[in-house]
Enzyme design. Structure first.
Site, PDB file in Angstrom:
ATOM      1  N   GLU A  56      -2.338 -12.979  -1.520  1.00 36.69           N
ATOM      2  CA  GLU A  56      -2.445 -12.875  -3.223  1.00 36.69           C
ATOM      3  C   GLU A  56      -1.160 -13.726  -3.879  1.00 36.69           C
ATOM      4  OE1 GLU A  56      -4.292 -10.017  -5.690  1.00 36.69           O
ATOM      5  OE2 GLU A  56      -5.254  -8.992  -3.899  1.00 36.69           O
ATOM      6  N   HIS A  75       2.628  -6.352   1.229  1.00 39.01           N
ATOM      7  CA  HIS A  75       1.723  -7.756   0.616  1.00 39.01           C
ATOM      8  C   HIS A  75       2.350  -7.963  -1.067  1.00 39.01           C
ATOM      9  CE1 HIS A  75      -2.162  -7.736  -1.470  1.00 39.01           C
ATOM     10  NE2 HIS A  75      -2.749  -8.487  -0.109  1.00 39.01           N
ATOM     11  N   HIS A 102      10.015   2.217   9.390  1.00 37.97           N
ATOM     12  CA  HIS A 102       8.176   3.117   9.900  1.00 37.97           C
ATOM     13  C   HIS A 102       6.978   3.496   8.500  1.00 37.97           C
ATOM     14  CE1 HIS A 102       8.501   2.796  14.396  1.00 37.97           C
ATOM     15  NE2 HIS A 102       9.781   3.561  13.718  1.00 37.97           N
ATOM     16  N   HIS A 107       5.375  -4.353  -2.039  1.00 44.37           N
ATOM     17  CA  HIS A 107       4.574  -4.322  -2.185  1.00 44.37           C
ATOM     18  C   HIS A 107       4.792  -5.490  -3.527  1.00 44.37           C
ATOM     19  CE1 HIS A 107       0.702  -5.186  -4.311  1.00 44.37           C
ATOM     20  NE2 HIS A 107       0.202  -4.640  -2.768  1.00 44.37           N
TER      21      HIS A 107
END
Lengths: 187, 141, 141
Positions: A56, A75, A102, A107
């Site tokens: 996206e 993302h 980790h 985002h």
């Protein structure tokens, strides 16, 4: 079965037209999920169980010498871009020699500078993290710009600019702690 | 404390690397990563349950999950240590180079063994953080 | 916050061990572990939904999820007990050898059950035990 609406979000298994660009010296583990317009710089290490999907929000840039540990997700939202150090627009920019540990969630829109440390299970969303920042564990960084060289303690929720401006500077003991964690991962 | 949401693993199998011993009666969900660094090992005992997407990474010693311990999903355990028999580790907890006694419970989303510097973070002008506020119900009261 | 979309499972990822009865109308997400120890059983009623990565581990008796109950993702239910009809268990909650009344709601991330077994950990940013902090979702207050 209900007919899916046209507004259904794009799915990670949809093949993007743009393939990732990976420097030959970078190491990308076969058990990582990497797709879309992602540039991976020299000597970057991408561990197993990571998910870096520019479907996206795109593009992503991961600069040289950076380490993406197991279980990290990167993302981006469709809207919103950050300016990378090359003055171009990115959904996610990650600088040089930075460690994303980790289970962190990066985002986009998100910018993370050089020599940063993002601790276990921390989230950076719609934010800029300046060079040399240390973000400890289980922290949330959202809707703010963190100046260079700042320290975010474990469990902190930094969601307004005033909090970000009053953060303490990184101290030598913090660097000792993070190098310990880095040693763990290199082993 | 804020904890990011659980996510499905991007692989269905258990990924094992290094010296890892798993009792055949242990149940391990998809997407679990078990990694033992050189000179380290992971031992998983009988009847242990390990939830989806959990990561166990042994470093500088033995990381042992004793008989009957239950680990929720998205649990992260790093370093060496022992999770005692029948202990219960809530989902999305992080345990860093620490041991948990047998029968003990670690709350979901908690962080154990964090030795990093503690600093009090400034609050907003009003002293209210809206994000926190909405989530500040006390459960089981 | 945007949560990455779920991937469809490549195969049926539910792990079932021991005496487990599941109503055909129950919906069980991928990565769920259902384990009934010897002399114990799990019964899952009609219309029950169980979220991704949840673990149900029955021991010393019957663990029953009654009709229409909904369990979020990463829920951990151990021991025996009954989750009443149409109860709602929030994601990543832990329930230890306890029963939940029909229609009741358990908040996400909470712990129900034996509090005496909770691990006491060091102070956090706020000077509040991690236990309280995680259980009440109240960050640096």
């Amino acid at each position: 079965m209900v007919v899916s609406s046209p507004a259904a979000p794009p799915t990670p298994w949809s093949k993007s037209l743009v393939e990732p660009k990976i420097e030959p010296s970078a190491y990308v583990h076969s058990l990582s999920n990497l797709s879309g317009d992602v540039t991976i710089g020299a000597n970057v290490v991408i561990a197993p169980g990571t998910s870096i999907i520019a479907d996206e929000g795109a593009p992503f840039y991961i600069s040289e010498g950076t380490n993406i540990q197991d279980g990290v997700v990167i993302h981006g939202l469709e809207q919103g871009r950050v300016i990378g150090d090359d003055e171009k627009q990115y959904s996610v920019w990650i600088g040089k020699n930075t460690t994303i540990t980790h289970m962190s969630l990066i985002h986009g829109p998100a910018y993370i500078g050089d020599d940063c440390f993002i601790g276990f299970r921390s989230t950076v969303f719609n934010a800029r993290v300046g060079h040399g920042c240390i973000i400890m564990m289980h922290a949330l960084i959202q809707d703010v710009e963190i100046p260079a060289g700042k320290y975010v303690p474990s469990g902190a929720v930094i969601t307004n600019q005033q909090q970000a401006d009053y953060l303490p500077d990184v101290e030598s003991e913090d660097l000792e702690f993070t190098s310990l964690v880095l040693g763990m991962n290199d082993a | 404390m804020y904890v990011p949401p659980l996510r499905p693993p991007n692989h269905d199998d258990t990924y094992i690397s290094g010296e890892v011993t798993i009792d055949p009666s242990a149940a391990i969900a998809p997407g679990v990563l078990l990694q033992a660094s050189p000179n380290s090992q992971i031992i998983i005992g009988a009847g242990v349950c390990i939830g989806m997407g959990s990561i166990l990474h042994a470093y500088e010693g033995i990381l042992e999950i004793e008989t009957g311990a239950n680990l929720g999903s998205g649990v992260l355990i790093l370093g060496k240590g022992k999770i005692g028999a029948n202990a219960c580790i809530g989902s999305t907890a992080t345990i860093l180079s620490s041991s948990i006694e047998p029968q003990q419970i670690v709350l979901p989303g908690s962080l154990i063994g964090d030795k990093s510097r503690i600093v009090v973070v400034q609050k907003t002008v009003a002293g209210i953080d809206t994000i926190n506020e909405t989530a500040s119900f006390s459960p089981e009261e």
